[in-house]
Enzyme design. Sequence first.
Site, PDB file in Angstrom:
ATOM      1  CG  ASP A  34      14.616  12.431  -3.715  1.00  0.00           C
ATOM      2  OD1 ASP A  34      13.821  12.638  -4.642  1.00  0.00           O
ATOM      3  OD2 ASP A  34      14.259  12.200  -2.528  1.00  0.00           O
ATOM      4  CD  GLU A  36      23.730  11.439   1.994  1.00  0.00           C
ATOM      5  OE1 GLU A  36      24.423  11.969   1.101  1.00  0.00           O
ATOM      6  OE2 GLU A  36      24.175  10.560   2.761  1.00  0.00           O
ATOM      7  CE1 TYR A  37      16.687   5.411  -1.974  1.00  0.00           C
ATOM      8  CE2 TYR A  37      16.595   5.316   0.427  1.00  0.00           C
ATOM      9  CZ  TYR A  37      16.362   4.734  -0.817  1.00  0.00           C
ATOM     10  OH  TYR A  37      15.812   3.488  -0.890  1.00  0.00           O
ATOM     11  CG  ASP A  38      19.206   8.679  -5.601  1.00  0.00           C
ATOM     12  OD1 ASP A  38      18.885   9.600  -6.381  1.00  0.00           O
ATOM     13  OD2 ASP A  38      18.373   7.904  -5.060  1.00  0.00           O
ATOM     14  CB  SER A  83     -14.837 -14.210   1.574  1.00  0.00           C
ATOM     15  OG  SER A  83     -15.701 -15.272   1.883  1.00  0.00           O
ATOM     16  CE  LYS A 116     -14.712  -5.752   1.396  1.00  0.00           C
ATOM     17  NZ  LYS A 116     -14.203  -5.695   0.012  1.00  0.00           N
ATOM     18  NE  ARG A 137     -10.085 -14.310   0.277  1.00  0.00           N
ATOM     19  CZ  ARG A 137     -10.908 -15.198  -0.281  1.00  0.00           C
ATOM     20  NH1 ARG A 137     -10.754 -15.527  -1.555  1.00  0.00           N
ATOM     21  NH2 ARG A 137     -11.853 -15.763   0.428  1.00  0.00           N
ATOM     22  CE  LYS A 290     -10.662  -6.647   9.940  1.00  0.00           C
ATOM     23  NZ  LYS A 290      -9.210  -6.469   9.725  1.00  0.00           N
ATOM     24  CE  LYS A 314     -18.306  -4.507  -1.085  1.00  0.00           C
ATOM     25  NZ  LYS A 314     -18.520  -5.859  -1.625  1.00  0.00           N
TER      26      LYS A 314
HETATM   27  N1  1X8 Z   1     -11.714 -10.657   3.249  1.00  0.00           N
HETATM   28  C1  1X8 Z   1     -11.292 -10.014   4.340  1.00  0.00           C
HETATM   29  O1  1X8 Z   1     -11.164 -10.554   5.405  1.00  0.00           O
HETATM   30  C2  1X8 Z   1     -10.934  -8.571   4.202  1.00  0.00           C
HETATM   31  C3  1X8 Z   1     -10.851  -7.827   3.057  1.00  0.00           C
HETATM   32  C4  1X8 Z   1     -10.461  -6.486   3.293  1.00  0.00           C
HETATM   33  C5  1X8 Z   1     -10.251  -5.459   2.349  1.00  0.00           C
HETATM   34  N2  1X8 Z   1     -10.458  -5.662   1.034  1.00  0.00           N
HETATM   35  N3  1X8 Z   1      -9.847  -4.233   2.753  1.00  0.00           N
HETATM   36  C6  1X8 Z   1      -9.629  -3.969   4.070  1.00  0.00           C
HETATM   37  C7  1X8 Z   1      -9.828  -4.945   5.035  1.00  0.00           C
HETATM   38  C8  1X8 Z   1      -9.591  -4.594   6.448  1.00  0.00           C
HETATM   39  N4  1X8 Z   1      -9.282  -3.330   6.742  1.00  0.00           N
HETATM   40  O2  1X8 Z   1      -9.664  -5.465   7.279  1.00  0.00           O
HETATM   41  C9  1X8 Z   1     -10.231  -6.213   4.635  1.00  0.00           C
HETATM   42  S1  1X8 Z   1     -10.508  -7.631   5.593  1.00  0.00           S
END
Ligand code: 1X8
Length: 322
Positions: A34, A36-38, A83, A116, A137, A290, A314
């Site tokens: 730290d 050295e960083y400072d 969403s 998530k 968002r 995804k 969820k």
């Molecule tokens: N509303 C959305 O598209 C997302 C919302 C979220 C969230 N709250 N946390 C992680 C991811 C993720 N790992 O993709 C996503 S993607």
Amino acid sequence: MKPEEARARAEELRREIEYHDHRYYVLDDPVIEDAEYDRLVRELVALETAYPELVTPDSPTQRVGGRPREGFVTVQHRAPMLSLANAFNAADLADFDRRVRTGLADEDVDYVVELKFDGVAVSLTYEHGRLVRGATRGDGVTGEEITPNLRTIRSIPLRLRQPGAPNVIEVRGEVYMPKEAFARLNERREDAGLPLFANPRNAAAGSLRQLDPGITAERKLDIWLYGIGYTDGIVFGRHSEALAWLGEQGFRVNPHTRIFSTLEEVERHLEHWREARFELPYVIDGLVLKVDRLDQQERLGTTLKSPRWAVAYKYPPEQAET
Ligand SMILES: NC(=O)c1cc2c(N)ncc(C(N)=O)c2s1
């Protein structure tokens, strides 16, 4: 020191400080003491004070900048921040998987499965490798411009690793407050007779929406990046490829992401995190599935609200903090 020597030394110090910021805040693996960083930071501040024309917006010294603003400006996201549809059990997941495979005429499908995060979704826009704007968002189309607040989060790079930076890229992620920081903040608020935050998400939202970035800077926020919106000058074939690129560019990308090609593997992974999530130093409320190939995402498309190629699985809400 002559001005051009000062300019060269300032740029050298910026790169060195950026390197150490990445090691410390993104990789959690510092290689410098730290003190050295400072010293590096103090030398850069001294140079920028002696030669104010050297100060650039992406200098590490400019993270907590600017006077408090009167109010927030809104910005339009170039690509809407959709969403996610929710799945709460195996039957919902099976429905999602069947719809995906039907929509893709039974082609093979890889799913990227990510945690998530229970925080505040934000979008960061980089033009020619430099952070030009950060926004919440909002309603998915219009968000609040909170660039000065986001610049205080040390794991957010102010500029991308050159070369390879596209003309424009919108990066999406979740700003969150770690559980430890949340507990400490509420302790301080209790001592000061201030109202407590109900949970880390509310604390993160309240900390991000401060008109004074100096307050945001004290709140120990952090971020995970997990998506890409509008781009100009770069193309990805898979979401997993985009995540790898984000990591190479210096963004903080979560290490628990996995790729599976069958629903059974996904379900085993979801069962693991049902209990394991309570050990994490940050709150998650589920996991996100995804479709990995972006051409398959394109073919599946989106409804008005949500992508057909992703779903949020969820868990039941965590028992109220006792
Ligand atoms: N509303 C959305 O598209 C997302 C919302 C979220 C969230 N709250 N946390 C992680 C991811 C993720 N790992 O993709 C996503 S993607």
